[in-house]
Write a protein that holds these residues in place. Structure first.
Motif, PDB file in Angstrom:
ATOM      1  N   CYS B 170       0.725  -1.352   0.074  1.00 38.64           N
ATOM      2  CA  CYS B 170      -0.196   0.007   0.010  1.00 38.64           C
ATOM      3  C   CYS B 170       0.689   1.252   0.041  1.00 38.64           C
ATOM      4  O   CYS B 170       0.678   2.266   0.771  1.00 38.64           O
ATOM      5  CB  CYS B 170      -0.760   0.061   1.007  1.00 38.64           C
ATOM      6  SG  CYS B 170      -1.934  -1.263   1.593  1.00 38.64           S
ATOM      7  N   CYS B 183      -7.745   1.881  -3.221  1.00 36.88           N
ATOM      8  CA  CYS B 183      -6.956   0.882  -3.078  1.00 36.88           C
ATOM      9  C   CYS B 183      -6.234   0.460  -4.604  1.00 36.88           C
ATOM     10  O   CYS B 183      -7.042   0.718  -5.737  1.00 36.88           O
ATOM     11  CB  CYS B 183      -7.616  -0.406  -2.716  1.00 36.88           C
ATOM     12  SG  CYS B 183      -6.888  -2.108  -3.113  1.00 36.88           S
ATOM     13  N   CYS B 184      -5.007   0.038  -4.596  1.00 35.69           N
ATOM     14  CA  CYS B 184      -4.266  -0.172  -5.965  1.00 35.69           C
ATOM     15  C   CYS B 184      -4.569  -1.132  -6.729  1.00 35.69           C
ATOM     16  O   CYS B 184      -4.439  -1.569  -7.842  1.00 35.69           O
ATOM     17  CB  CYS B 184      -2.795   0.066  -6.006  1.00 35.69           C
ATOM     18  SG  CYS B 184      -1.987  -1.503  -5.193  1.00 35.69           S
ATOM     19  N   ARG B 185      -5.302  -2.259  -5.974  1.00 41.16           N
ATOM     20  CA  ARG B 185      -5.959  -3.407  -6.572  1.00 41.16           C
ATOM     21  C   ARG B 185      -5.115  -4.506  -7.034  1.00 41.16           C
ATOM     22  O   ARG B 185      -5.518  -5.720  -7.560  1.00 41.16           O
ATOM     23  CB  ARG B 185      -7.028  -3.170  -7.570  1.00 41.16           C
ATOM     24  CG  ARG B 185      -7.996  -2.102  -7.061  1.00 41.16           C
ATOM     25  CD  ARG B 185      -9.259  -1.786  -8.067  1.00 41.16           C
ATOM     26  NE  ARG B 185     -10.431  -2.504  -7.810  1.00 41.16           N
ATOM     27  CZ  ARG B 185     -11.059  -3.240  -8.511  1.00 41.16           C
ATOM     28  NH1 ARG B 185     -10.511  -3.275  -9.872  1.00 41.16           N
ATOM     29  NH2 ARG B 185     -12.165  -3.864  -8.376  1.00 41.16           N
ATOM     30  N   CYS B 188      -1.149  -6.307  -3.641  1.00 41.19           N
ATOM     31  CA  CYS B 188      -1.099  -7.558  -2.820  1.00 41.19           C
ATOM     32  C   CYS B 188      -1.160  -8.592  -3.791  1.00 41.19           C
ATOM     33  O   CYS B 188      -0.008  -9.702  -3.450  1.00 41.19           O
ATOM     34  CB  CYS B 188      -2.601  -7.882  -2.324  1.00 41.19           C
ATOM     35  SG  CYS B 188      -2.562  -6.658  -0.915  1.00 41.19           S
TER      36      CYS B 188
HETATM   37  S1  SF4 Z   1      -4.162  -3.894  -3.703  1.00 37.94           S
HETATM   38 FE1  SF4 Z   1      -3.014  -4.580  -1.746  1.00 37.94          FE
HETATM   39  S2  SF4 Z   1      -1.093  -3.319  -1.768  1.00 37.94           S
HETATM   40 FE2  SF4 Z   1      -2.554  -2.343  -3.280  1.00 37.94          FE
HETATM   41  S3  SF4 Z   1      -3.641  -0.665  -2.062  1.00 37.94           S
HETATM   42 FE3  SF4 Z   1      -4.951  -2.475  -1.968  1.00 37.94          FE
HETATM   43  S4  SF4 Z   1      -4.474  -3.400   0.007  1.00 37.94           S
HETATM   44 FE4  SF4 Z   1      -2.814  -2.150  -0.635  1.00 37.94          FE
END
Ligand code: SF4
Ligand SMILES: Cc1cc2nc3c(=O)[nH]c(=O)nc-3n(C[C@H](O)[C@H](O)[C@H](O)COP(=O)(O)OP(=O)(O)OC[C@H]3O[C@@H](n4cnc5c(N)ncnc54)[C@H](O)[C@@H]3O)c2cc1C
Ligand code: SF4
Ligand code: SF4
Lengths: 214, 349
Positions: B170, B183-185, B188
């Motif tokens: 994040c 959220c960058c989606r 993770c």
């Molecule tokens: S996808 Fe994961 S790393 Fe990206 S913002 Fe959402 S929770 Fe954070």
């Protein structure tokens, strides 16, 4: 934490086994409530507590844990929010007020919580609930001093001595022979006055101060 | 037959262009860089989440479908400088090294994608200050055998392979301090994938992921997460990275292990920042030139998120892919096809 002594008796047979009776239960028996969150939210600086998503950025970077074991702003917030009042009081009441206001938490919080202010609000919340127990003479004097400044804008020596003895439960001591003679000497030599003067229009200032400090 | 202008040669724009060409439309594909494939090509993605399939196996067929179709004119190193007119007749000025020309188009597809968030602004993480704090995009490049380190994970400071690696989730996402609360989606799943790639290549290494939530909503993502823990012994710690410092020439991170209620100080050899997806310069430029609406974060805003997800605020101008917000490749391909259908429908009337 309550001791779990429930027995499961079916047809006269105790099914749980004796071990269950001597192992303390790990279940939290606390009556959780959002009442405390509502209270902290309304205190000055407390409103942003609702934004917290428990990421641990504040606690991870906080100045204090290096010096004060178990100081953890994220956890204070969590305990208030989830209404774990007993844990907050038993394990954290001597910690919360130690925050040194360095503001690292507030500058880094990804949610825009004013963490330092929230920690202060939590300390205030505990203070309002009188969990800090008996105060020391120093603390009592500080409080009376501040109260008087806020109330009258100045110090009335006789009043402050009287309030101090009364707050620390020692009015009897004040009436001792040597205290009375000391007081008399100071009065006659003009070191203290029986009635303090007034400051014009202080009431308005006092009102504002009280609003700010709540 | 009307010609369609597609702006952006990433996976989304490529898919849209080839679908339209297959339906018989003429397409001009305008790409500002001198390569096709967008971020996938730029950062030399090697393996894709969640299947660890070679990125080339996905991106090359998509590029080939465009390059081999005679209905598509590919204009690299080109940009749109002005657009006038309205649907179904737009006049667009295209500028490149050969000069500026004006062409007429029946519809416009904007597929200008995203930019990687620049973590320099998150000063407490030390990116730009400490050489061994790197971004996930840089790791993609390193892990590629054709990349700058020929597929080896190396510390920029001394060229050594790190043994202990921490990944911060994040970075620049879910963060009001930098104005990106979304959220960058993909962070993770990409970090989980990179952790597995590292462990596969260097079984003796230790990989620690510091996270708030592991968001594994895509196809096969949750399974990949399970695999990371069970088969690769990657350690996931619930606590957002708080700061990075240098202690005796060694990188040292601070975070709270929220499950233990305790802050920890952890010495590692390299820190990877899972930098999120931000609205790209190219997208912001395109929105300005075309006069279409953006959302609060600079991404392109659909006319109606539910009912017309590929239509911009202006008739005849369509939007698709990661310029609308963070999106993974699978969904970008779906978007490319969907926008092509929408364009074809609009040109029939
Ligand atoms: S996808 Fe994961 S790393 Fe990206 S913002 Fe959402 S929770 Fe954070
Ligand atoms: C580190 C990282 C790893 C990732 N790994 C995976 C993965 O393993 N699996 C997965 O599914 N997804 C992954 N993704 C997501 C993936 O990168 C995106 O889904 C995909 O790149 C989006 O494609 P796009 O075509 O919409 O945008 P882009 O790839 O950004 O392409 C846009 C193109 O438009 C061009 N352009 C921009 N503006 C203009 C303009 N004004 N004029 C002309 N041209 C312009 C750009 O140069 C670029 O070529 C990852 C993302 C990151 C951050
Ligand atoms: S940094 Fe902010 S959101 Fe995170 S735990 Fe602390 S107060 Fe809550
Ligand atoms: S302001 Fe208080 S709670 Fe916040 S980081 Fe500093 S000491 Fe910790």
């Amino acid at each position: 934490m309550a001791e779990n002594t429930d027995k499961m008796v079916i047809d006269g047979v105790e099914l749980t086994g004796i071990w269950k009776e001597f192992l303390p239960s790990r279940i939290l028996y606390e009556d959780v409530t959002t009442e405390f969150l509502d209270e902290v939210k309304k205190l000055p600086g407390g409103s942003t507590i609702v934004k917290c998503y428990q990421c641990g950025t504040c606690s991870g970077g906080c100045t204090l844990p290096d010096f004060v074991d178990k100081f953890n702003p994220r956890r204070f917030i969590d305990l208030v929010r989830r209404g774990h009042y007993d844990i907050l009081v038993n394990e954290n009441k001597d910690l919360v007020w130690k925050c040194v206001s360095c503001q690292r938490c507030t500058h880094r919080c990804p949610r825009g919580v004013n963490t330092q202010e929230v920690v202060r609000a939590i300390a205030k919340f505990l203070e309002n609930r009188k969990v800090f127990g008996k105060i020391t003479n120093d603390e009592a004097f500080d409080e009376i001093f501040m109260d008087e400044v806020i109330e009258d804008g100045r110090i009335d020596e006789v009043k402050i001595v009287k309030d101090f003895y009364s707050k620390t439960g020692r009015l009897k001591d004040m009436m001792s022979a040597d205290q009375i003679s000391l007081g008399f000497k100071m009065l006659t030599s003009g070191r203290i006055k029986l009635f303090g003067g007034r400051i014009k229009d202080w009431k308005k200032v006092s009102q504002r101060l009280k609003e700010e400090l709540q | 037959m009307k010609t369609v202008l597609v702006i952006g040669g990433g996976v989304t724009g490529l898919k849209a262009a080839s679908e339209l060409a297959e339906m018989g439309y003429n397409v001009s594909l305008v790409e500002k860089e001198d390569y096709l494939g967008g971020q996938v090509t730029k950062h030399k993605y090697y393996k894709l989440a969640p299947d660890l399939r070679l990125a080339g196996d996905v991106i090359y067929p998509v590029i080939k479908a465009v390059e081999s179709n005679s209905n598509i004119k590919v204009l690299k190193h080109s940009q749109i400088t002005a657009v006038s007119g309205a649907a179904p007749e737009f006049k667009a000025k295209i500028k490149n090294s050969k000069g500026e020309s004006e062409e007429t188009f029946g519809a416009i597809v904007v597929a200008t994608g995203f930019d990687h968030f620049d973590p320099t602004v998150k000063q407490e993480y030390g990116y730009g200050r400490f050489k061994d704090v790197v971004t996930n995009a840089e790791v993609e490049e390193m892990l590629n055998p054709n990349g700058p380190t020929k597929g080896e994970l190396k510390r920029p400071s001394d060229g050594k392979t790190p043994k202990k690696i921490a990944i911060f989730q994040c970075v620049g996402s879910r963060d009001r301090q930098v104005g990106n609360p979304y959220c960058c989606r993909v962070g993770c799943v990409v970090s989980t994938k990179q952790a597995i790639e590292i462990k596969e290549k260097y079984p003796d290494s230790e990989v620690y992921v510091y996270y708030m939530d592991m968001r594994m909503f895509g196809r096969g993502w949750e399974e990949l997460y399970g695999k990371a823990m069970e088969d690769y012994e990657i350690i996931f710690t619930r606590g957002r990275g708080a700061e990075v410092t240098l202690k005796n020439q060694q990188l040292s991170l601070r975070a709270e292990e929220t499950i233990m209620d305790r802050p920890i100080q952890h010495s590692v050899d390299m820190i990877i920042l899972a930098a999120g997806m931000a609205a790209g310069e190219g997208t912001i430029d395109a929105a300005k030139v075309l006069g279409i609406k953006q959302n609060d974060y600079g991404f392109l805003a659909p006319k109606d998120d539910f009912l017309s997800p590929n239509e911009s605020s202006k008739p005849g101008i369509f939007i698709a892919g990661a310029d609308k917000g963070p999106m993974d490749i699978e969904n970008c391909i779906v978007e490319g096809a969907a926008v092509a259908a929408k364009v074809a429908g609009s040109l029939k009337n």
